[in-house]
Design a protein around this motif. Structure first.
Motif, short mmCIF file in Angstrom:
data_model
loop_
_atom_site.label_atom_id
_atom_site.label_comp_id
_atom_site.label_asym_id
_atom_site.label_seq_id
_atom_site.Cartn_x
_atom_site.Cartn_y
_atom_site.Cartn_z
N TYR A 41 -5.01 -26.45 31.17
CA TYR A 41 -5.67 -27.53 30.45
C TYR A 41 -6.63 -26.97 29.42
O TYR A 41 -6.70 -27.47 28.29
CB TYR A 41 -6.42 -28.45 31.43
CG TYR A 41 -7.30 -29.44 30.73
CD1 TYR A 41 -6.76 -30.57 30.12
CD2 TYR A 41 -8.68 -29.25 30.65
CE1 TYR A 41 -7.56 -31.49 29.47
CE2 TYR A 41 -9.48 -30.17 30.00
CZ TYR A 41 -8.92 -31.27 29.41
OH TYR A 41 -9.72 -32.17 28.75
N ILE A 42 -7.36 -25.92 29.77
CA ILE A 42 -8.35 -25.38 28.84
C ILE A 42 -7.69 -24.85 27.57
O ILE A 42 -8.21 -25.01 26.46
CB ILE A 42 -9.24 -24.30 29.50
CG1 ILE A 42 -10.40 -23.95 28.58
CG2 ILE A 42 -8.49 -23.05 29.81
CD1 ILE A 42 -11.72 -24.02 29.26
N GLY A 43 -6.52 -24.25 27.70
CA GLY A 43 -5.80 -23.78 26.52
C GLY A 43 -5.33 -24.92 25.65
O GLY A 43 -5.43 -24.88 24.41
N TRP A 44 -4.81 -25.98 26.28
CA TRP A 44 -4.39 -27.17 25.54
C TRP A 44 -5.60 -27.80 24.84
O TRP A 44 -5.51 -28.20 23.68
CB TRP A 44 -3.74 -28.17 26.49
CG TRP A 44 -3.42 -29.47 25.83
CD1 TRP A 44 -2.32 -29.75 25.09
CD2 TRP A 44 -4.24 -30.64 25.80
NE1 TRP A 44 -2.40 -31.05 24.62
CE2 TRP A 44 -3.58 -31.61 25.04
CE3 TRP A 44 -5.47 -30.96 26.35
CZ2 TRP A 44 -4.09 -32.87 24.83
CZ3 TRP A 44 -6.00 -32.22 26.14
CH2 TRP A 44 -5.30 -33.16 25.39
N HIS A 45 -6.71 -27.88 25.56
CA HIS A 45 -7.92 -28.49 25.00
C HIS A 45 -8.40 -27.71 23.78
O HIS A 45 -8.77 -28.30 22.76
CB HIS A 45 -9.01 -28.56 26.07
CG HIS A 45 -10.20 -29.34 25.66
ND1 HIS A 45 -11.27 -28.77 25.02
CD2 HIS A 45 -10.47 -30.66 25.77
CE1 HIS A 45 -12.17 -29.72 24.76
NE2 HIS A 45 -11.70 -30.87 25.21
N ARG A 46 -8.40 -26.40 23.86
CA ARG A 46 -8.80 -25.58 22.71
C ARG A 46 -7.86 -25.78 21.54
O ARG A 46 -8.29 -25.90 20.39
CB ARG A 46 -8.84 -24.11 23.09
CG ARG A 46 -10.01 -23.75 23.96
CD ARG A 46 -9.97 -22.30 24.34
NE ARG A 46 -11.09 -21.98 25.20
CZ ARG A 46 -11.14 -20.94 25.98
NH1 ARG A 46 -10.15 -20.09 26.02
NH2 ARG A 46 -12.20 -20.72 26.73
N HIS A 47 -6.57 -25.81 21.82
CA HIS A 47 -5.57 -25.99 20.77
C HIS A 47 -5.78 -27.32 20.05
O HIS A 47 -5.82 -27.37 18.81
CB HIS A 47 -4.17 -25.94 21.38
CG HIS A 47 -3.08 -26.16 20.39
ND1 HIS A 47 -2.70 -25.20 19.47
CD2 HIS A 47 -2.29 -27.23 20.16
CE1 HIS A 47 -1.73 -25.68 18.72
NE2 HIS A 47 -1.46 -26.91 19.13
N VAL A 48 -5.95 -28.40 20.80
CA VAL A 48 -6.15 -29.72 20.21
C VAL A 48 -7.47 -29.75 19.44
O VAL A 48 -7.54 -30.29 18.33
CB VAL A 48 -6.10 -30.81 21.29
CG1 VAL A 48 -6.56 -32.15 20.74
CG2 VAL A 48 -4.70 -30.92 21.86
N THR A 49 -8.52 -29.17 20.00
CA THR A 49 -9.82 -29.15 19.34
C THR A 49 -9.74 -28.45 17.99
O THR A 49 -10.21 -28.97 16.96
CB THR A 49 -10.88 -28.48 20.23
OG1 THR A 49 -10.96 -29.21 21.45
CG2 THR A 49 -12.23 -28.44 19.56
N PHE A 50 -9.15 -27.26 17.95
CA PHE A 50 -9.07 -26.52 16.69
C PHE A 50 -8.15 -27.21 15.69
O PHE A 50 -8.39 -27.18 14.48
CB PHE A 50 -8.63 -25.08 16.93
CG PHE A 50 -9.70 -24.24 17.53
CD1 PHE A 50 -10.96 -24.17 16.97
CD2 PHE A 50 -9.46 -23.49 18.68
CE1 PHE A 50 -11.96 -23.39 17.53
CE2 PHE A 50 -10.45 -22.71 19.24
CZ PHE A 50 -11.70 -22.66 18.66
N THR A 51 -7.10 -27.86 16.17
CA THR A 51 -6.21 -28.59 15.27
C THR A 51 -6.94 -29.77 14.63
O THR A 51 -6.83 -30.00 13.42
CB THR A 51 -4.97 -29.09 16.04
OG1 THR A 51 -4.33 -27.98 16.67
CG2 THR A 51 -3.99 -29.76 15.11
#
Length: 71
Positions: A41-51
């Motif tokens: 989840y943390i990786g997905w969250h970072r990806h969405v945040t930076f996008t």
């Protein structure tokens, strides 16, 4: 909406919907929102945040009247 909704309101709502669809398409295809491959989840969250940050930056550049046009 009711039957008595003014045409001006209908046009405004249609434009808002178009803007939302355009932004989502830009996030997905232009900035890679759908390119995340992972399990955490943390990786997905970072990806969405930076996008989303990249999309906000792109929007600010697009709205800045002093910015140079892309070549």
């Amino acid at each position: 909406m009711s039957i008595g909704t003014p045409p001006k309101t209908l046009v405004r709502l249609a434009k808002v919907r178009w803007r939302i669809e355009h932004d989502y398409r830009e996030l997905k295809h232009g900035l890679g929102l759908d390119h995340f491959i992972g399990r955490a989840y943390i990786g997905w969250h970072r990806h969405v945040t930076f996008t989303v940050i990249a999309q906000a930056f792109s929007t600010l550049l697009r709205l800045d009247p002093k910015a140079d046009a892309p070549t």
